[in-house]
Design an enzyme around this catalytic site. Sequence first.
Site, PDB file in Angstrom:
ATOM      1  N   HIS A 184      49.939 -43.708   7.984  1.00 57.12           N
ATOM      2  CA  HIS A 184      48.716 -43.165   7.540  1.00 57.12           C
ATOM      3  C   HIS A 184      47.674 -44.151   7.850  1.00 57.12           C
ATOM      4  CE1 HIS A 184      46.624 -40.541   4.933  1.00 57.12           C
ATOM      5  NE2 HIS A 184      45.751 -41.563   4.289  1.00 57.12           N
ATOM      6  N   HIS A 237      45.519 -34.392   2.336  1.00 56.98           N
ATOM      7  CA  HIS A 237      46.155 -34.958   1.082  1.00 56.98           C
ATOM      8  C   HIS A 237      47.359 -34.205   0.852  1.00 56.98           C
ATOM      9  CE1 HIS A 237      44.728 -37.559  -2.437  1.00 56.98           C
ATOM     10  NE2 HIS A 237      44.691 -38.382  -1.112  1.00 56.98           N
TER      11      HIS A 237
END
Length: 729
Positions: free
Chosen positions: A54, A100
Amino acid sequence: MSKFIEPSSEDIKIEQLYKDMGLSDEEYAKVCDILGREPNFTEIGIFSVMWSEHCSYKHSKPFLTQFPTSGEHVLMGPGEGAGVVDIGDNQAVVFKVESHNHPSAVEPYQGAATGVGGIIRDIVSIGARPINLLNSLRFGELTEKQNRRLLRGVVAGIGGYGNCIGIPTTAGEIEFDDRYDGNPLVNAMCVGIIDHDMVQKGTAKGVGNSVIYVGLKTGRDGIHGATFASEELSEDSESKRPSVQIGDPFVGKKLMEATLEAITFDELVGIQDMGAAGLTSSSSEMAAKGGSGLHLRLEQVPTREQGISPYEMMLSETQERMLLVVEKGTEQKFLDLFDKHELDSAVIGEVTDTDRFVLTYEDEVFADIPVQPLSDEAPVYVLEGTSPEYNETKNDYSSVDVESVFDQLLQHPTIASKRYLYEQYDQQVGANTIVKPGLQASVVRVEGTDKAIASTIDGEARYVFNNPYEGGKIVVAEAYRNLISVGATPLAMTDCLNYGSPEKKEIYQQLADSTKGMAEACEVLSTPVVSGNVSLYNETRETSIFPTPVVGMVGLIDDISYLNHFNPSVGDTLYVVGDTNDDFGGSQIEKLLYGQVNHEFESIDLSQEVRKGESIKQAIREGVASHVQTVGKGGLLLTLARISAHYQLGLQAKLSVTNAQLFSETQGRYIVIVKNGQSLNCDYAVEIGKVTNDQQFKVTNEQSEIVRDVKHLNDLWEGAIPQCMTATD
């Protein structure tokens, strides 16, 4: 003796605790080499989040370098919180998209809400005032209870945060496919406006300058959120609810206003949102970009409860927080500002000339890490990919039941009206929204001017799965066409790459080929990439999502009077721009009739996209066009039906296509409605019909005639999703 009881360096090594944090044996060994010793618990935690997929893009970085990132209008490209693009008159548009996905799968309301909050802070950290929000969503089919629950929660979370903070949600797209069962995609985009001389950077420089923390007090929520977002979802994911952050839009609003006031202070050196990896990423990245060291005194960090350890402070992803570097001696000026806005704030450290990232708690050292290796020496993996094998059986569409297919596709949630969902969003707050949700791009006025910013967000999956290279080109071209459809000049784009595990050869190849196609389209369409995000490991129970690159694109309308005439009326003429061929690979009709999507389709002609786009944009600006719609999911017939239902107008059209081609999804096509008495000057345009006053939708070809009462058509189109959502669980 330390105040905090934590595993020792020896425990970490012997018990291989680093693996629980997402690091491999090789990565752990590299950390030891960098430090010249074995890391302690806080240090290994810091490396684990900074080297997570990420944060480090360790599997995707080689592909991202293909993207063009500079251009005539680009003021600031990738590397900061968001991209900045010139719109003239000393103003710029700031924008970015973020994913998300994993948090929304576990806790849909908070996952979506904090996704919105985080992308807003990215824009604000540059110094821009947000003007609108967009979202791109994917869910499994709504016949499944779990998918309905996820959709309800995500939509409520998006609306709950955006509505409270006072930023309109003006555009978006939602699609449904069983490949997203239990693994939804939630991509949020924010757009803001700024003056050139107010652009901020996330940098820490100037020895002795102070580091200020502002926002919510740090809690234990979201610890290892970045690591969680870098692994596959599993049956154990439900236990990771603590990795999902909790948003507070009311504090978010205070923080936004305080930040926008703070950027007017000359003494501000740098600012960055505490997003993924929290205080760790914001502080270490600012030091790396500033070529400096940092010393943080963690006992000064505002905390929500007693006993929070340095490890927890550094890895917490508590929301609504910013990190600032300010000139030494001016700290009180900023603290007073934050007090005025009723925000917690504190001086927690200073910039040093050591090139070290040092963390202490009451003089005990909890981390001492060289800055540049932490930020710049994350491993980068170049793997071997394999192109997937496709089913080469040719599907037969010669006897398509047009009536049945039309009704089924019109009511499929991917094609049906999304009004039931987007009406939960405030679309008008701020009073500058010109084009609201329901069309392909939103238009928001630049306050105090005659200009407007058009923005769109578009994702593609099935085409990318079928042919990643061509699919990558298509997703960029779709966003380009959406902006053209409201008369905007496309300026630049942001991307969010949603894929499965890159460690699987086929998925790695999909990522490689699709980004190559995207890069080519960006070059031809003159839409450089100025920001972006990568979300990998979107898998559940060994099933990967479709490869789903999402493109957010912005364009400039230099005179909003162009849109004054943008409303079709009786007597207007219908044109189709672009040829229709037998393109069924990846289409809605292929999925409906054959239950799968794995067939090739024709390549897209990007140079034609530019020529068509310029002609259509000119027609809008000259007042010739009263509506423009790109031909998308479901093909020509469904696109005409959506126009008729949206405007509650009768349409009559005659098409020179076969029954099957009514549903073909050939790329590069538009429906252009031209004002009565005018004509469309475009080499690719063919007149096909009229807007009528009889409230009938009537489309014919050589083989069939489809006739529907407009009210009935609208009832089917508008009612499909509400009917799905009110199904008995």
